[in-house]
Design a protein around this motif. Structure first.
Motif, PDB file in Angstrom:
ATOM      1  N   VAL A  66       0.818  -1.221   0.000  1.00  0.00           N
ATOM      2  CA  VAL A  66       0.000   0.000   0.000  1.00  0.00           C
ATOM      3  C   VAL A  66       0.846   1.263   0.000  1.00  0.00           C
ATOM      4  N   GLN A  67       2.073   1.193   0.452  1.00  0.00           N
ATOM      5  CA  GLN A  67       2.957   2.353   0.453  1.00  0.00           C
ATOM      6  C   GLN A  67       3.379   2.743  -0.958  1.00  0.00           C
ATOM      7  N   HIS A  68       3.214   1.845  -1.900  1.00  0.00           N
ATOM      8  CA  HIS A  68       3.771   2.064  -3.227  1.00  0.00           C
ATOM      9  C   HIS A  68       2.715   2.060  -4.329  1.00  0.00           C
ATOM     10  N   ASP A  69       1.501   2.407  -3.967  1.00  0.00           N
ATOM     11  CA  ASP A  69       0.451   2.565  -4.976  1.00  0.00           C
ATOM     12  C   ASP A  69       0.912   3.605  -5.992  1.00  0.00           C
ATOM     13  N   GLY A  70       0.854   3.266  -7.255  1.00  0.00           N
ATOM     14  CA  GLY A  70       1.267   4.176  -8.321  1.00  0.00           C
ATOM     15  C   GLY A  70       2.740   4.088  -8.683  1.00  0.00           C
ATOM     16  N   ALA A  71       3.476   3.224  -8.022  1.00  0.00           N
ATOM     17  CA  ALA A  71       4.919   3.122  -8.254  1.00  0.00           C
ATOM     18  C   ALA A  71       5.237   2.429  -9.572  1.00  0.00           C
ATOM     19  N   GLU A  72       6.453   2.685 -10.047  1.00  0.00           N
ATOM     20  CA  GLU A  72       6.967   1.992 -11.222  1.00  0.00           C
ATOM     21  C   GLU A  72       8.056   1.035 -10.760  1.00  0.00           C
ATOM     22  N   ILE A  73       7.882  -0.233 -11.083  1.00  0.00           N
ATOM     23  CA  ILE A  73       8.796  -1.280 -10.647  1.00  0.00           C
ATOM     24  C   ILE A  73       9.418  -1.930 -11.874  1.00  0.00           C
ATOM     25  N   VAL A  74      10.730  -2.102 -11.809  1.00  0.00           N
ATOM     26  CA  VAL A  74      11.443  -2.828 -12.856  1.00  0.00           C
ATOM     27  C   VAL A  74      12.107  -4.023 -12.194  1.00  0.00           C
ATOM     28  N   THR A  75      11.775  -5.206 -12.681  1.00  0.00           N
ATOM     29  CA  THR A  75      12.392  -6.437 -12.194  1.00  0.00           C
ATOM     30  C   THR A  75      13.531  -6.809 -13.144  1.00  0.00           C
ATOM     31  N   ALA A  76      14.255  -7.852 -12.804  1.00  0.00           N
ATOM     32  CA  ALA A  76      15.330  -8.312 -13.687  1.00  0.00           C
ATOM     33  C   ALA A  76      14.772  -8.679 -15.061  1.00  0.00           C
ATOM     34  N   ALA A  77      13.563  -9.207 -15.094  1.00  0.00           N
ATOM     35  CA  ALA A  77      12.945  -9.567 -16.376  1.00  0.00           C
ATOM     36  C   ALA A  77      12.629  -8.334 -17.210  1.00  0.00           C
ATOM     37  N   GLY A  78      12.356  -7.215 -16.560  1.00  0.00           N
ATOM     38  CA  GLY A  78      12.007  -5.994 -17.269  1.00  0.00           C
ATOM     39  C   GLY A  78      13.193  -5.164 -17.715  1.00  0.00           C
ATOM     40  N   LEU A  79      14.392  -5.563 -17.340  1.00  0.00           N
ATOM     41  CA  LEU A  79      15.584  -4.819 -17.753  1.00  0.00           C
ATOM     42  C   LEU A  79      15.916  -5.030 -19.216  1.00  0.00           C
ATOM     43  N   SER A  80      15.558  -6.186 -19.737  1.00  0.00           N
ATOM     44  CA  SER A  80      15.925  -6.525 -21.112  1.00  0.00           C
ATOM     45  C   SER A  80      14.756  -6.301 -22.054  1.00  0.00           C
ATOM     46  N   THR A  81      15.084  -6.278 -23.324  1.00  0.00           N
ATOM     47  CA  THR A  81      14.037  -6.313 -24.336  1.00  0.00           C
ATOM     48  C   THR A  81      13.865  -7.774 -24.714  1.00  0.00           C
ATOM     49  N   GLN A  82      12.891  -8.037 -25.541  1.00  0.00           N
ATOM     50  CA  GLN A  82      12.631  -9.424 -25.930  1.00  0.00           C
ATOM     51  C   GLN A  82      13.821 -10.040 -26.658  1.00  0.00           C
ATOM     52  N   ASP A  83      14.550  -9.215 -27.404  1.00  0.00           N
ATOM     53  CA  ASP A  83      15.657  -9.728 -28.221  1.00  0.00           C
ATOM     54  C   ASP A  83      17.034  -9.530 -27.609  1.00  0.00           C
ATOM     55  N   THR A  84      17.177  -8.564 -26.707  1.00  0.00           N
ATOM     56  CA  THR A  84      18.496  -8.194 -26.220  1.00  0.00           C
ATOM     57  C   THR A  84      18.546  -8.143 -24.702  1.00  0.00           C
ATOM     58  N   PRO A  85      19.453  -8.890 -24.088  1.00  0.00           N
ATOM     59  CA  PRO A  85      19.584  -8.784 -22.639  1.00  0.00           C
ATOM     60  C   PRO A  85      20.208  -7.438 -22.247  1.00  0.00           C
ATOM     61  N   HIS A  86      19.899  -6.996 -21.049  1.00  0.00           N
ATOM     62  CA  HIS A  86      20.512  -5.798 -20.485  1.00  0.00           C
ATOM     63  C   HIS A  86      22.023  -6.067 -20.370  1.00  0.00           C
ATOM     64  N   PRO A  87      22.877  -5.051 -20.492  1.00  0.00           N
ATOM     65  CA  PRO A  87      24.325  -5.281 -20.367  1.00  0.00           C
ATOM     66  C   PRO A  87      24.722  -5.983 -19.065  1.00  0.00           C
ATOM     67  N   MET A  88      24.008  -5.734 -17.980  1.00  0.00           N
ATOM     68  CA  MET A  88      24.346  -6.410 -16.720  1.00  0.00           C
ATOM     69  C   MET A  88      23.956  -7.887 -16.786  1.00  0.00           C
ATOM     70  N   GLN A  89      22.822  -8.185 -17.397  1.00  0.00           N
ATOM     71  CA  GLN A  89      22.431  -9.584 -17.564  1.00  0.00           C
ATOM     72  C   GLN A  89      23.446 -10.317 -18.445  1.00  0.00           C
ATOM     73  N   ARG A  90      23.856  -9.657 -19.534  1.00  0.00           N
ATOM     74  CA  ARG A  90      24.850 -10.246 -20.439  1.00  0.00           C
ATOM     75  C   ARG A  90      26.155 -10.516 -19.690  1.00  0.00           C
TER      76      ARG A  90
END
Length: 168
Positions: A66-90
């Motif tokens: 409830v403290q974070h209603d309206g928040a934007e969250i990025v998980t490890a899965a959201g760091l990459s695009t469908q075709d390209t991993p994030h540089p940290m994942q790579r």
């Protein structure tokens, strides 16, 4: 008591009605079915549940949803695009920065957040001169990542992966 919460997870708006005592981790995993953050210790000690919350790394098991209603969250899965991993994942793949992989999503998110903290000039416990910008050294990386545990002990490779990911 219940509350309806809307959050954006990896670019997708999600809404759920939950008990006000539900943690952000349980909202993500059990109510909106996001699997990247893991439940490790459920006490904020292991870092497996780390995500980027409004751009900053957060252990979600310690935050009420409830403290974070309206928040934007990025998980490890959201760091990459469908075709390209994030540089940290790579880098984690290239440097073998994991063994069992359970802690890896939290490690990757924490590494991305930690590099943003370094870039912003935030000192850490091991920063020699808190009046000047900290440098990205192995000691700084280890100190800043100390909240993320790896039960397999892949720390040497994790530090190497972070150094590679930061260089990209």
């Amino acid at each position: 008591m219940e509350a309806t919460i809307t959050i954006t997870v990896d670019g997708e708006k999600r809404t759920a009605t939950v008990d006000t005592r539900v943690t952000l981790l349980d909202l993500l995993r059990e109510h909106v079915r996001v699997a990247a953050p893991k439940k490790g210790c459920d006490h904020g000690q292991c870092g497996s549940c780390t995500v980027l919350l409004d751009g900053r790394r957060v252990t979600t098991c310690l935050a009420f949803a409830v403290q974070h209603d309206g928040a934007e969250i990025v998980t490890a899965a959201g760091l990459s695009t469908q075709d390209t991993p994030h540089p940290m994942q790579r880098a984690f793949l290239d440097r073998d920065g994991f063994q069992c992989g359970y802690c890896t999503p939290g490690q990757v998110c924490s590494a991305v957040g930690m590099l943003a903290e370094l870039e912003a000039g935030w000192p850490s416990h091991v920063t020699p001169d808190v009046g000047s910008a900290p440098e990205r050294t192995p000691a700084e990386i280890r100190e800043r990542m100390s909240g993320n545990l790896c039960r397999c002990g892949a720390y040497v490779n994790i530090v190497a992966a972070i150094e590679q990911g930061a260089a990209r």
